[in-house]
Design an enzyme around this catalytic site. Structure first.
Site, mmCIF file in Angstrom:
data_model
loop_
_atom_site.group_PDB
_atom_site.id
_atom_site.type_symbol
_atom_site.label_atom_id
_atom_site.label_comp_id
_atom_site.label_asym_id
_atom_site.label_seq_id
_atom_site.Cartn_x
_atom_site.Cartn_y
_atom_site.Cartn_z
ATOM 1 N N ASP A 44 0.850 -1.194 0.000
ATOM 2 C CA ASP A 44 0.000 0.000 0.000
ATOM 3 C C ASP A 44 0.888 1.247 0.000
ATOM 4 O O ASP A 44 1.550 1.554 0.992
ATOM 5 C CB ASP A 44 -0.895 0.019 1.249
ATOM 6 C CG ASP A 44 -1.862 1.189 1.229
ATOM 7 O OD1 ASP A 44 -2.980 1.030 0.706
ATOM 8 O OD2 ASP A 44 -1.494 2.279 1.709
ATOM 9 N N TYR A 49 3.503 9.706 -0.645
ATOM 10 C CA TYR A 49 4.539 9.093 0.204
ATOM 11 C C TYR A 49 5.929 9.244 -0.416
ATOM 12 O O TYR A 49 6.939 9.032 0.265
ATOM 13 C CB TYR A 49 4.271 7.602 0.455
ATOM 14 C CG TYR A 49 2.942 7.268 1.110
ATOM 15 C CD1 TYR A 49 2.145 8.256 1.693
ATOM 16 C CD2 TYR A 49 2.475 5.959 1.155
ATOM 17 C CE1 TYR A 49 0.930 7.954 2.274
ATOM 18 C CE2 TYR A 49 1.252 5.647 1.745
ATOM 19 C CZ TYR A 49 0.479 6.653 2.292
ATOM 20 O OH TYR A 49 -0.725 6.345 2.862
ATOM 21 N N LYS A 74 -2.428 5.921 -4.601
ATOM 22 C CA LYS A 74 -3.524 6.855 -4.316
ATOM 23 C C LYS A 74 -3.328 8.190 -5.024
ATOM 24 O O LYS A 74 -2.190 8.669 -5.159
ATOM 25 C CB LYS A 74 -3.634 7.106 -2.794
ATOM 26 C CG LYS A 74 -3.586 5.826 -1.970
ATOM 27 C CD LYS A 74 -3.835 6.041 -0.494
ATOM 28 C CE LYS A 74 -3.525 4.777 0.295
ATOM 29 N NZ LYS A 74 -2.138 4.644 0.740
ATOM 30 N N HIS A 105 -7.309 9.757 -2.325
ATOM 31 C CA HIS A 105 -6.687 9.723 -1.000
ATOM 32 C C HIS A 105 -7.539 10.426 0.070
ATOM 33 O O HIS A 105 -7.663 9.933 1.190
ATOM 34 C CB HIS A 105 -5.298 10.360 -1.105
ATOM 35 C CG HIS A 105 -4.325 9.875 -0.085
ATOM 36 N ND1 HIS A 105 -2.988 9.747 -0.335
ATOM 37 C CD2 HIS A 105 -4.483 9.491 1.207
ATOM 38 C CE1 HIS A 105 -2.376 9.298 0.741
ATOM 39 N NE2 HIS A 105 -3.262 9.142 1.691
HETATM 40 P P1 NDP Z 1 0.509 1.748 11.928
HETATM 41 O O1 NDP Z 1 -0.659 1.567 12.825
HETATM 42 O O2 NDP Z 1 0.852 0.722 10.924
HETATM 43 O O3 NDP Z 1 1.709 2.005 12.926
HETATM 44 C C1 NDP Z 1 2.995 2.220 12.533
HETATM 45 C C2 NDP Z 1 3.789 2.465 13.823
HETATM 46 O O4 NDP Z 1 3.767 1.281 14.603
HETATM 47 C C3 NDP Z 1 5.197 2.795 13.543
HETATM 48 O O5 NDP Z 1 5.593 3.715 14.564
HETATM 49 C C4 NDP Z 1 5.933 1.457 13.747
HETATM 50 O O6 NDP Z 1 7.235 1.711 14.214
HETATM 51 C C5 NDP Z 1 5.099 0.797 14.792
HETATM 52 N N1 NDP Z 1 5.038 -0.674 14.661
HETATM 53 C C6 NDP Z 1 4.846 -1.415 13.547
HETATM 54 N N2 NDP Z 1 4.838 -2.721 13.833
HETATM 55 C C7 NDP Z 1 5.027 -2.835 15.173
HETATM 56 C C8 NDP Z 1 5.118 -3.924 16.074
HETATM 57 N N3 NDP Z 1 5.012 -5.168 15.654
HETATM 58 N N4 NDP Z 1 5.324 -3.642 17.386
HETATM 59 C C9 NDP Z 1 5.438 -2.377 17.828
HETATM 60 N N5 NDP Z 1 5.348 -1.295 17.041
HETATM 61 C C10 NDP Z 1 5.152 -1.523 15.706
HETATM 62 O O7 NDP Z 1 0.343 3.211 11.263
HETATM 63 P P2 NDP Z 1 0.475 3.832 9.824
HETATM 64 O O8 NDP Z 1 0.023 5.230 9.967
HETATM 65 O O9 NDP Z 1 1.789 3.623 9.231
HETATM 66 O O10 NDP Z 1 -0.625 3.055 8.954
HETATM 67 C C11 NDP Z 1 -0.357 1.893 8.200
HETATM 68 C C12 NDP Z 1 -0.491 2.166 6.714
HETATM 69 O O11 NDP Z 1 -1.772 2.717 6.426
HETATM 70 C C13 NDP Z 1 0.474 3.235 6.180
HETATM 71 O O12 NDP Z 1 1.785 2.771 6.052
HETATM 72 C C14 NDP Z 1 -0.199 3.581 4.877
HETATM 73 O O13 NDP Z 1 0.027 2.574 3.908
HETATM 74 C C15 NDP Z 1 -1.656 3.596 5.312
HETATM 75 N N6 NDP Z 1 -2.101 4.961 5.715
HETATM 76 C C16 NDP Z 1 -3.070 5.565 4.955
HETATM 77 C C17 NDP Z 1 -3.534 6.819 5.249
HETATM 78 C C18 NDP Z 1 -4.590 7.419 4.402
HETATM 79 O O14 NDP Z 1 -4.879 8.610 4.567
HETATM 80 N N7 NDP Z 1 -5.176 6.683 3.496
HETATM 81 C C19 NDP Z 1 -3.014 7.575 6.397
HETATM 82 C C20 NDP Z 1 -2.018 6.852 7.166
HETATM 83 C C21 NDP Z 1 -1.614 5.601 6.825
HETATM 84 P P3 NDP Z 1 8.578 1.162 13.468
HETATM 85 O O15 NDP Z 1 8.535 1.585 12.054
HETATM 86 O O16 NDP Z 1 9.661 1.815 14.261
HETATM 87 O O17 NDP Z 1 8.542 -0.335 13.654
#
Ligand code: NDP
Length: 276
Positions: A44, A49, A74, A105
């Site tokens: 995704d 991004y 998106k 988006h």
């Molecule tokens: P997430 O809920 O996926 O959280 C990401 C955070 O959690 C990061 O800080 C990461 O840290 C941490 N994390 C990931 N895996 C673990 C784990 N197993 N244990 C502990 N911490 C963990 O949030 P996102 O906002 O990134 O959302 C996911 C995806 O959704 C995005 O990447 C994107 O593709 C999509 N998205 C879409 C949006 C929209 O407007 N359509 C807006 C926001 C996101 P670290 O990297 O340090 O592991």
């Protein structure tokens, strides 16, 4: 084996993927290569991004066949009147001749061009440049307007969704017309600590898994599509490894009790987000 859900256009989507929001373009190629190596097949990304080119390079050198992959990108907020060119530019960066899913988006209701954008997406799907079309961050009135003006229901609505912000009534209404829900920030986006909630940590202890695995599993059992983001290959593996345990009804219900409704929202409100 990652389960697949069937969209309203009869195609299927892997329920778990890897998300690339806030993955640095310099690191994204490596991250996607690692994700594909682990077994992820759903990616995704989004124009905004800034990592579509890196995603494309990782896909090209992975040796994974195109048919096995599910790629979403998106349309950004400044291209609602130019979706046709915007998707073609994304395809060039991704080095693909089609994506699996193309999303608007954000609705940008202040600009009020999302119906025009949706009409373009319908046309792009007819041309085969995207297999499925959907939206992101659309509220019920925006969805109703798409339906009444075009008669085409989005295959998915990708919205903020996590234990503190569960949106049950709203999601039920969104699903009435056959859209599936993709949950962004499924782990809370790093805005709060999952280990602070006994409703999550007790279940983690019961199953010998981590709090993140419990929360991802909770989404999966609620029929939500998720693509957690992480920069760590270990966490990537952890997030992938959620199909060998099942939360009980009681464990599922305890997590429901964490819902803070609108107070739990961490990201911007779609009615107000006009950023370009
Ligand atoms: P997430 O809920 O996926 O959280 C990401 C955070 O959690 C990061 O800080 C990461 O840290 C941490 N994390 C990931 N895996 C673990 C784990 N197993 N244990 C502990 N911490 C963990 O949030 P996102 O906002 O990134 O959302 C996911 C995806 O959704 C995005 O990447 C994107 O593709 C999509 N998205 C879409 C949006 C929209 O407007 N359509 C807006 C926001 C996101 P670290 O990297 O340090 O592991």
């Amino acid at each position: 084996m990652i389960p697949r859900l069937t969209l309203n256009d009869a195609t299927t989507i892997p329920q778990l993927g890897y998300g690339l929001f806030r993955v640095d373009p310099d690191q994204a190629e490596r991250r996607v290569a690692e994700a594909l190596e682990i077994g992820y097949r759903h990616i995704d990304t989004a124009h905004i991004y800034g990592n579509e080119e890196a995603v494309g390079r990782a896909i090209a050198s992975s040796g994974v066949s195109r048919d096995e992959l599910y790629v979403t990108t998106k349309l950004w907020n400044d291209r609602h009147e130019d979706a046709d060119n915007a998707l073609k530019e994304s395809l060039e960066k991704l080095a693909l001749d089609r994506v699996d899913l193309y999303l608007i988006h954000w609705p940008r209701p202040g600009l009020n061009k999302y119906v025009q954008a949706w009409e373009s997406l319908i046309e792009l799907r007819a041309q085969g440049l995207t297999t499925s079309i959907g939206v992101s961050n659309f509220q019920l009135p925006h969805l109703a307007k798409l339906e009444s003006e075009t008669d085409v229901t989005p295959a998915v609505n990708q919205v903020e969704l996590h234990p503190l912000f569960q949106r049950w009534k709203e999601l039920d209404a969104m699903r009435v017309h056959g859209s599936l829900i993709e949950g962004w920030a499924p782990l809370g986006g790093g805005f709060y600590k999952l280990q602070d909630y006994p409703e999550i940590t007790d279940a983690a202890e019961n199953h010998g898994v981590t709090p993140a695995q419990v929360v991802l599993r909770w989404h999966i059992q609620n029929n939500i599509i998720v693509f957690p983001k992480t920069n760590s290959p270990e966490r990537m593996r952890e997030n992938f490894d959620i199909f060998n345990f099942e939360l009980s009804d009681e464990e599922m219900t305890r997590i429901i009790s964490l819902d803070e409704e609108e107070f739990g929202r961490q990201g911007p409100h779609p009615d107000e987000f006009e950023k370009v």
